[in-house]
Motif scaffolding. Structure first.
Motif, short mmCIF file in Angstrom:
data_model
loop_
_atom_site.label_atom_id
_atom_site.label_comp_id
_atom_site.label_asym_id
_atom_site.label_seq_id
_atom_site.Cartn_x
_atom_site.Cartn_y
_atom_site.Cartn_z
N PHE A 182 0.81 -1.20 0.00
CA PHE A 182 0.00 0.00 0.00
C PHE A 182 0.86 1.26 0.00
CE2 PHE A 182 -3.14 3.01 1.33
CZ PHE A 182 -4.30 2.51 0.78
N SER A 201 -0.41 -3.70 -9.94
CA SER A 201 -0.70 -3.02 -8.68
C SER A 201 -1.34 -1.67 -8.92
CB SER A 201 0.58 -2.82 -7.87
OG SER A 201 0.97 -4.03 -7.30
N VAL A 203 -3.08 -0.70 -11.47
CA VAL A 203 -4.46 -0.85 -11.94
C VAL A 203 -5.37 -1.17 -10.77
CG1 VAL A 203 -6.00 -2.18 -13.44
CG2 VAL A 203 -3.66 -1.67 -14.19
N VAL A 204 -4.94 -2.16 -9.98
CA VAL A 204 -5.75 -2.59 -8.84
C VAL A 204 -5.96 -1.41 -7.89
CG1 VAL A 204 -5.76 -4.05 -6.80
CG2 VAL A 204 -5.11 -5.02 -9.00
N LEU A 207 -8.49 0.91 -9.08
CA LEU A 207 -9.82 0.32 -8.92
C LEU A 207 -10.30 0.44 -7.47
CD1 LEU A 207 -9.42 -2.77 -11.19
CD2 LEU A 207 -11.07 -0.92 -11.49
N LEU A 208 -9.39 0.18 -6.55
CA LEU A 208 -9.78 0.31 -5.15
C LEU A 208 -10.21 1.74 -4.86
CD1 LEU A 208 -7.15 -1.76 -3.11
CD2 LEU A 208 -9.51 -2.33 -3.61
N TYR A 210 -11.51 3.71 -6.97
CA TYR A 210 -12.81 3.90 -7.57
C TYR A 210 -13.92 3.31 -6.69
CZ TYR A 210 -16.81 2.78 -10.51
OH TYR A 210 -18.08 2.63 -10.98
N VAL A 211 -13.66 2.09 -6.19
CA VAL A 211 -14.68 1.38 -5.42
C VAL A 211 -14.91 2.04 -4.05
CG1 VAL A 211 -15.25 -0.78 -4.26
CG2 VAL A 211 -14.33 -0.82 -6.59
N PHE A 212 -13.84 2.28 -3.34
CA PHE A 212 -13.99 2.76 -1.96
C PHE A 212 -14.00 4.29 -1.85
CE2 PHE A 212 -12.41 -1.54 -1.23
CZ PHE A 212 -13.32 -1.98 -0.28
N GLY A 213 -13.65 4.93 -2.92
CA GLY A 213 -13.56 6.39 -2.87
C GLY A 213 -12.14 6.79 -2.51
N ARG A 214 -11.65 7.83 -3.15
CA ARG A 214 -10.26 8.23 -2.92
C ARG A 214 -10.03 8.75 -1.51
NH1 ARG A 214 -7.18 10.40 -8.15
NH2 ARG A 214 -7.37 8.41 -9.22
N PHE A 216 -11.21 7.66 1.15
CA PHE A 216 -10.99 6.52 2.03
C PHE A 216 -9.55 6.03 1.90
CE2 PHE A 216 -11.04 1.85 2.69
CZ PHE A 216 -11.34 1.85 4.04
N LEU A 217 -9.08 5.91 0.68
CA LEU A 217 -7.72 5.44 0.49
C LEU A 217 -6.71 6.43 1.08
CD1 LEU A 217 -7.45 3.59 -2.92
CD2 LEU A 217 -8.25 2.79 -0.70
#
Lengths: 386, 316
Positions: A182, A201, A203-204, A207-208, A210-214, A216-217
């Motif tokens: 991470f 990595s 790409v994934v 995607l994360l 996109y899914v969880f919202g930036r 959050f990341l």
């Protein structure tokens, strides 16, 4: 095991940590509290620890509630008690905070972690964080050396001995591989657009995002950065707790009641404990009904007794009472028989796995010290040899 | 006082059955599912990520992630974490290939596995999908403490995920839970501590406004007093005599039932006062019945209340 042939009070004085496991609603908390009270009666300084959010233990000990602080239980009503009984309920938020206090490298790091969005949610609300923290606190209490004995009441679980794995789960979250993955391409300026993204990595990761919202990341990256240095401390404590569970002075007690589902869980736990190499203290079956005799005719059996009654007896009332006692006897007997058939397989599972003890269902609810003491009398009568 | 009946529960679309451990949650969830199917509504009975599913001994086969039929109009399933996650991601990400890519990365799956709240959200989301596919979804929830955290996740997730599809999903789920047709059925026993836990959980759910519909409380293994005070006094007088062991067993049995009856009356009163609702009383089943028979007995007993007979509910 020869524990069946000796007095269970001896077993109690040889044990430093008792862990009660079992399904919900089987009297696990009551058993934990009774074991602790008994050890206190014997003169030991005992801590009973619960992660039960429903405050059942507090109820049993005559407290309206108690929290993250160790509370000494007032035993002045029992002058024969030589030791001390302490109780504590794990509150995941303050346990978490306490943990951070101890392992954060600086005051600044500590404050940053406590303010972190994800940390606040994780410690506060999420299911299972209580489980995460149980073993952490257990470790501290045992390490402090303040008590001769600790009794741990565990959350109702039926799938697996989750709480044993829970330190592992917390560590998983902070696993260096996850953290490394991470944080590695992470730019110190903490802007995602500036991450150096490489291969799959990248790409994934997008995607994360996109899914969880930036956001959050972003929060997560900050969280991981703060926790980065703490991983080693977690691992060390986890290993110590695992070692403690395997120590010969630790005893696991499987608690169940005479119901199919809780007996299933008990049999499963006996196997689990054996497979994990954890010391099996024994099995306690609570709330057992007993009834002697197969003649349910109250009029016949109680004829003499009725003749001995002084004073007026209204015949119609008597007839109703006798009919009713006959039915009650028949029902209780049927229940006792069904239970005895049901408990057979748990007796089998308990053979070579410590003691087997049945505690009868007591009239009324166990919610005071006197009742806990009464349960203890049953728990510590000489155990059955299987 | 609100009167919440089985009739009302059967009118719901999503019914979550919870209670303290050992009260009979699974039994009531299965019995309500039988009633709902007997009413002709396509019904799904779910349990949530049980590695050792409780529905297995009732229906004779293990529930899987994909629903399977157990009787006409009634399917069951077990919302297992990994397939639920896959289906969750498929709902959010348009391409299957990309979902595979995410799940195929061992570090990412580990990350998803341990990220706080992700499990609860994914499991609830699976329930949400089923609500669109069935007339009625009945869930055998975890014990009350965990059930509360699971349901509360929609609220926490809104704080945690501030943008993106997960947030949208969380907010859809919150809407689902707060709909009038979403109900929680609590199974309680006439015991002090079980009643305490029931009161606390329902009060907490109400104050957090987690669930839209009114809760219903089933007071399981309830027995109502059958003796008058005078008759009870007569039993007490018998108990004061010097009795031989055989005689004493009768008096003990009588007291045992008396305690059960008193606890039922007391528990009922506490639930009425604490929650302003009337619990539904369900009597005990005969000892020694199998898991399947117990479900049938409870279904028949609840069925009487809503005009369904044993014949409507028989299942082989």
């Amino acid at each position: 095991m020869d524990v069946n042939e000796r007095d269970l009070t001896q077993w109690l004085s040889d044990t430093e940590l008792v862990v009660c496991v079992g399904a919900g609603g089987v009297g696990k908390t009551t058993t934990a509290a009774s074991v602790a009270l008994r050890a206190a009666v014997m003169g030991r300084r005992v801590m009973v620890l619960t992660i039960d959010p429903a405050r059942r233990l507090a109820n049993s000990l005559g407290l309206s509630e108690f929290g993250n602080e160790a509370r000494r239980i007032d035993l002045s009503a029992m002058p024969e008690v030589k030791g001390e009984l302490w109780a504590m309920m794990l509150d995941s938020r303050s346990t978490f905070d306490g943990l951070i206090d101890r392992i954060a490298p600086s005051e600044e790091a500590r404050q940053r972690i406590l303010d972190n969005h994800i940390y606040r949610h994780m410690a506060n609300t999420f299911a299972g964080s209580q489980d995460y923290m149980a073993t952490e606190t257990l470790y501290d209490i045992v390490r402090s050396g303040a008590y001769d004995m600790v009794v741990l009441d565990t959350p109702p679980v039926k799938n697996a001995l989750d709480f044993l794995e829970s330190p592992g789960r917390l560590i998983n979250f902070l696993d260096e591989r996850v953290l490394g993955w991470f944080l590695q391409p992470y730019d110190a300026s903490r802007v995602f657009g500036q991450r150096l993204m490489l291969g799959t990595s990248a790409v994934v990761f997008r995607l994360l995002g996109y899914v969880f919202g930036r956001d959050f990341l972003d929060d997560l990256a900050e969280f991981f950065q703060d926790f980065q240095g703490l991983y080693a401390g977690f691992v060390e404590r986890h290993d110590a707790v695992v070692k403690l569970f395997r120590s010969p002075s630790t005893q696991f007690v499987t608690v169940c009641a005479p119901s199919e589902s809780s007996l299933d869980v008990a049999v499963f736990f006996q196997q689990e404990l054996a497979e994990r190499g954890l010391p099996r203290g024994g099995v306690v079956v609570n709330q057992v009904h007993a009834c002697e005799g197969t003649d349910h005719d109250a009029r016949r059996v109680l004829a003499d007794a009725v003749a001995r009654l002084d004073g007026d007896v209204e015949p119609r009332a008597l007839a109703r009472v006798l009919a009713r006692l006959g039915m009650a006897h028949r029902r209780l007997r049927a229940l006792a028989e069904a239970e005895s058939t049901m408990t057979e397989r748990v007796r089998e599972a308990a053979k070579d796995g410590g003691f087997y003890q049945e505690v009868p269902r007591l009239d009324g609810n166990v919610h005071d010290l006197e009742a806990l003491h009464a349960v203890g009398e049953h728990l510590f009568k000489p155990a059955r040899v299987l | 006082m609100s009167v919440q009946s089985t009739e009302g529960v059967l009118a719901g679309r999503l019914v979550m059955v919870t209670g303290k451990g050992g009260t009979g949650k699974t039994t009531f969830a299965a019995a309500l599912a039988l009633l709902s199917a007997a009413r002709g509504r396509r019904t799904l009975l779910c349990e949530i990520d049980n590695q050792r599913p409780s529905l297995t001994p009732i229906f004779g086969s293990e529930p899987r992630f994909g629903p399977q039929q157990v009787r006409p109009g009634l399917d069951m399933c077990n919302i297992e974490w990994e397939p639920a996650l896959e289906s969750f991601l498929e709902g959010l990400v348009p391409s299957r290939r990309i979902v595979k890519l995410i799940l195929g990365n061992p570090i990412v799956s580990k990350f998803l596995d341990v990220t706080p709240g992700s499990q609860e959200l994914v499991e609830l989301s699976a329930l949400g999908q089923y609500v669109d596919q069935y007339d009625m979804v009945i869930v055998d929830m975890p014990a009350s403490g965990h059930a509360f955290s699971l349901l509360d996740i929609t609220r926490s997730a809104m704080g945690l995920f501030r943008s993106g599809p997960v947030r949208r999903r969380a907010s859809e789920l919150r809407e689902l839970l707060t709909a009038e047709t979403t109900r929680v059925a609590f199974v309680a026993l006439p015991e002090e501590m079980v009643v305490n836990e029931t009161l606390e959980t329902i009060q907490r759910m109400r104050s957090f406004e987690l669930i839209g519909g009114e809760p219903v409380v089933y007071l399981n293994r309830a027995t109502l007093p059958t003796l008058t005070d005078g008759e009870r006094e007569l039993v007490a007088r018998l108990g004061e005599l010097e009795l031989d062991p055989a005689e004493a067993e009768f008096v003990r049995a009588g007291r045992w039932e008396d305690v059960l009856e008193q606890s039922t009356a007391h528990s009922r009163e506490r639930l009425q006062q604490g929650l302003d609702l009337e619990p539904v009383l369900v009597g005990p089943v005969a000892p020694g019945r199998s898991a399947r028979e117990v479900v049938q007995d409870v279904a028949v007993s609840l069925g009487r209340e809503v005009g369904l007979t044993r014949r409507d509910l028989s299942w082989t």
